[in-house]
Write an enzyme that holds these catalytic residues in place. Structure first.
Site, PDB file in Angstrom:
ATOM      1  N   GLY A 157       0.857  -1.190   0.000  1.00 32.03           N
ATOM      2  CA  GLY A 157       0.000   0.000   0.000  1.00 32.03           C
ATOM      3  C   GLY A 157       0.889   1.235   0.000  1.00 32.03           C
ATOM      4  N   ILE A 159       2.618   2.740   2.363  1.00 27.27           N
ATOM      5  CA  ILE A 159       3.925   2.659   3.037  1.00 27.27           C
ATOM      6  C   ILE A 159       4.854   1.734   2.243  1.00 27.27           C
ATOM      7  CG2 ILE A 159       5.141   2.054   5.161  1.00 27.27           C
ATOM      8  CD1 ILE A 159       2.540   2.742   6.688  1.00 27.27           C
ATOM      9  N   THR A 233       7.322  -2.792  10.645  1.00 29.62           N
ATOM     10  CA  THR A 233       6.818  -1.530  11.199  1.00 29.62           C
ATOM     11  C   THR A 233       5.295  -1.546  11.164  1.00 29.62           C
ATOM     12  OG1 THR A 233       7.048  -0.580   8.983  1.00 29.62           O
ATOM     13  CG2 THR A 233       8.801  -0.082  10.545  1.00 29.62           C
ATOM     14  N   SER A 234       4.695  -2.753  11.096  1.00 35.05           N
ATOM     15  CA  SER A 234       3.228  -2.807  10.964  1.00 35.05           C
ATOM     16  C   SER A 234       2.587  -3.021  12.338  1.00 35.05           C
ATOM     17  CB  SER A 234       2.818  -3.866   9.938  1.00 35.05           C
ATOM     18  OG  SER A 234       3.192  -5.156  10.345  1.00 35.05           O
ATOM     19  N   ARG A 235       2.369  -4.263  12.733  1.00 30.06           N
ATOM     20  CA  ARG A 235       1.848  -4.561  14.063  1.00 30.06           C
ATOM     21  C   ARG A 235       2.520  -5.837  14.558  1.00 30.06           C
ATOM     22  NH1 ARG A 235       0.413  -0.134  14.288  1.00 30.06           N
ATOM     23  NH2 ARG A 235      -1.611   0.757  14.831  1.00 30.06           N
ATOM     24  N   GLU A 264       2.611  -4.493  23.779  1.00 35.25           N
ATOM     25  CA  GLU A 264       3.066  -3.087  23.834  1.00 35.25           C
ATOM     26  C   GLU A 264       2.177  -2.318  24.792  1.00 35.25           C
ATOM     27  OE1 GLU A 264       3.075  -1.093  20.084  1.00 35.25           O
ATOM     28  OE2 GLU A 264       4.246  -2.644  19.089  1.00 35.25           O
ATOM     29  N   HIS A 284       7.951   1.373  18.907  1.00 33.31           N
ATOM     30  CA  HIS A 284       6.824   1.801  18.075  1.00 33.31           C
ATOM     31  C   HIS A 284       6.916   3.293  17.737  1.00 33.31           C
ATOM     32  CE1 HIS A 284       2.454   0.591  17.000  1.00 33.31           C
ATOM     33  NE2 HIS A 284       2.859   1.560  16.210  1.00 33.31           N
TER      34      HIS A 284
HETATM   35  C1  DGY Z   1      -0.143   3.729  13.189  1.00 27.80           C
HETATM   36  O1  DGY Z   1      -0.455   4.803  12.695  1.00 27.80           O
HETATM   37  O2  DGY Z   1      -0.780   2.689  12.992  1.00 27.80           O
HETATM   38  C2  DGY Z   1       1.041   3.736  14.067  1.00 27.80           C
HETATM   39  O3  DGY Z   1       1.490   2.450  14.283  1.00 27.80           O
HETATM   40  C3  DGY Z   1       0.734   4.430  15.370  1.00 27.80           C
HETATM   41  O4  DGY Z   1      -0.343   3.805  15.998  1.00 27.80           O
END
Ligand code: DGY
Length: 330
Positions: A157, A159, A233-235, A264, A284
């Site tokens: 997407g 990012i 860098t997602s979840r 987290e 994060h």
């Molecule tokens: C997002 O925008 O999803 C970042 O991880 C901050 O929550």
């Protein structure tokens, strides 16, 4: 009369909350830490909007505590796994998030993790700080090249594309796996198995959903090259952290760069991944620049003010209505 809006923090970057308090009656959680469900439920009765962060649970109980006046839940985050979307849809509540405004900043951090993990910046910097740099030795802290490597993006997407653009500056070849994104001039679409087998760096850019939970588990890690780096860098929930810990410790993957974790925040109870020499771990901070965090709050506020004024939300979640429907019992 101004409508009431609940913000889950009273202090957020930028001027967004000030603007919100000009257009609505703002009720903000006054505590320093993160509010619990009971704290928010106590403030919720009668509110028309909720402004929440990406880690505040927004569930059916909070929606019911707000009651039939609730029209919009605006997240100051791109991720939306903290919201019960079904409960919101059943109640005609618009749910919005903050795409676009954080894509470039998060892509910058993704590249920082790629470089830090491949070039072993954590371990090298720590040895300098400990005073153990006595000699220049040709074999110390040898890493792996980033330029010329193959980057595999899972999720392509905004990012993912922003990361792909940066990768071309490093002379990288870019492939991606995303059922919704065909080839373009930056990247070639491939199946997941082909990506895992081919990529030197696997970088995750998918939201956390039931479909993506533990998308990277023992099997996927085993399919990666032993010289590969995993970056997320997602979840946190997208990666099975126990499986990753085993793979890094046993040298089955070279390294990992992680900005997100299954649990987290961690407080003092650290994930064992944090102490691994081949893991770069961050708390994060993907979107954490002053300008971007202020832009996220601004967009969340715009979404609230638009919906409360009867206009369509600017950035509703995929699958969410943009205009509030008739709330249950309203
Ligand atoms: C997002 O925008 O999803 C970042 O991880 C901050 O929550």
């Amino acid at each position: 009369m101004k409508k009431r809006v609940l913000a889950t923090r009273e202090n957020l970057p930028g001027r967004g909350l000030e603007r919100l308090s000009e257009g609505a009656e703002l009720v903000a959680w006054p505590g320093a830490g993160k509010p619990g469900p009971a704290d928010l439920a106590a403030l919720a009765p009668g509110v028309s909007g909720v402004l929440a962060l990406g880690n505040d649970p927004v569930d059916a109980a909070l929606m019911d505590a707000a009651g039939p006046s609730l029209r919009v839940v605006a997240l100051a985050s791109m991720g939306f796994d903290n919201v019960d979307r079904v409960a919101a849809a059943e109640r005609g509540i618009v749910v919005t998030h903050t795409p676009r405004v954080l894509a470039e900043t998060t892509a910058d951090l993704t590249f920082a993790l790629i470089l830090a993990a491949r070039r072993r910046l954590g371990a090298a910097g720590a040895s300098l700080a400990e005073g153990s740099w006595g000699l220049f030795r040709m074999h110390d802290y040898l890493g792996l090249d980033v330029h010329g490597a193959t980057l595999g993006l899972i999720g392509y997407g905004q990012i993912g594309r922003a990361v792909a653009r940066r990768a071309h500056g490093f002379g990288m070849r870019v492939i991606h796996h995303d059922p919704y994104a065909p080839d373009d001039d930056l990247s070639t679409s491939v199946g997941l198995a082909a990506l895992l087998a081919d990529a030197d760096i696997v970088s995750l850019h998918v939201p956390l959903t039931e479909e993506t939970r533990h998308l990277i588990s023992a099997r996927e890690l085993a399919a990666m090259k032993p010289t590969a780096t995993l970056v997320s860098t997602s979840r946190g929930g997208v990666v099975d952290e126990e499986a990753l810990l085993d793979a890094v410790r046993e040298g089955r993957v070279h390294s990992a760069g992680l900005d997100v974790f299954e649990r987290e925040p961690m407080g003092g109870e650290l994930s064992p991944l944090v102490a691994e020499p081949n893991v770069i771990a961050l708390p994060h901070i993907g979107s954490a620049t002053e300008a971007t965090r202020a832009a996220m709050v601004d967009l969340a506020v715009d979404n609230i003010l638009d919906v409360l004024a009867g206009r369509p939300a600017r950035t509703p979640l995929p699958g969410s209505t943009a205009v509030a429907g008739a709330p249950v019992g309203g």
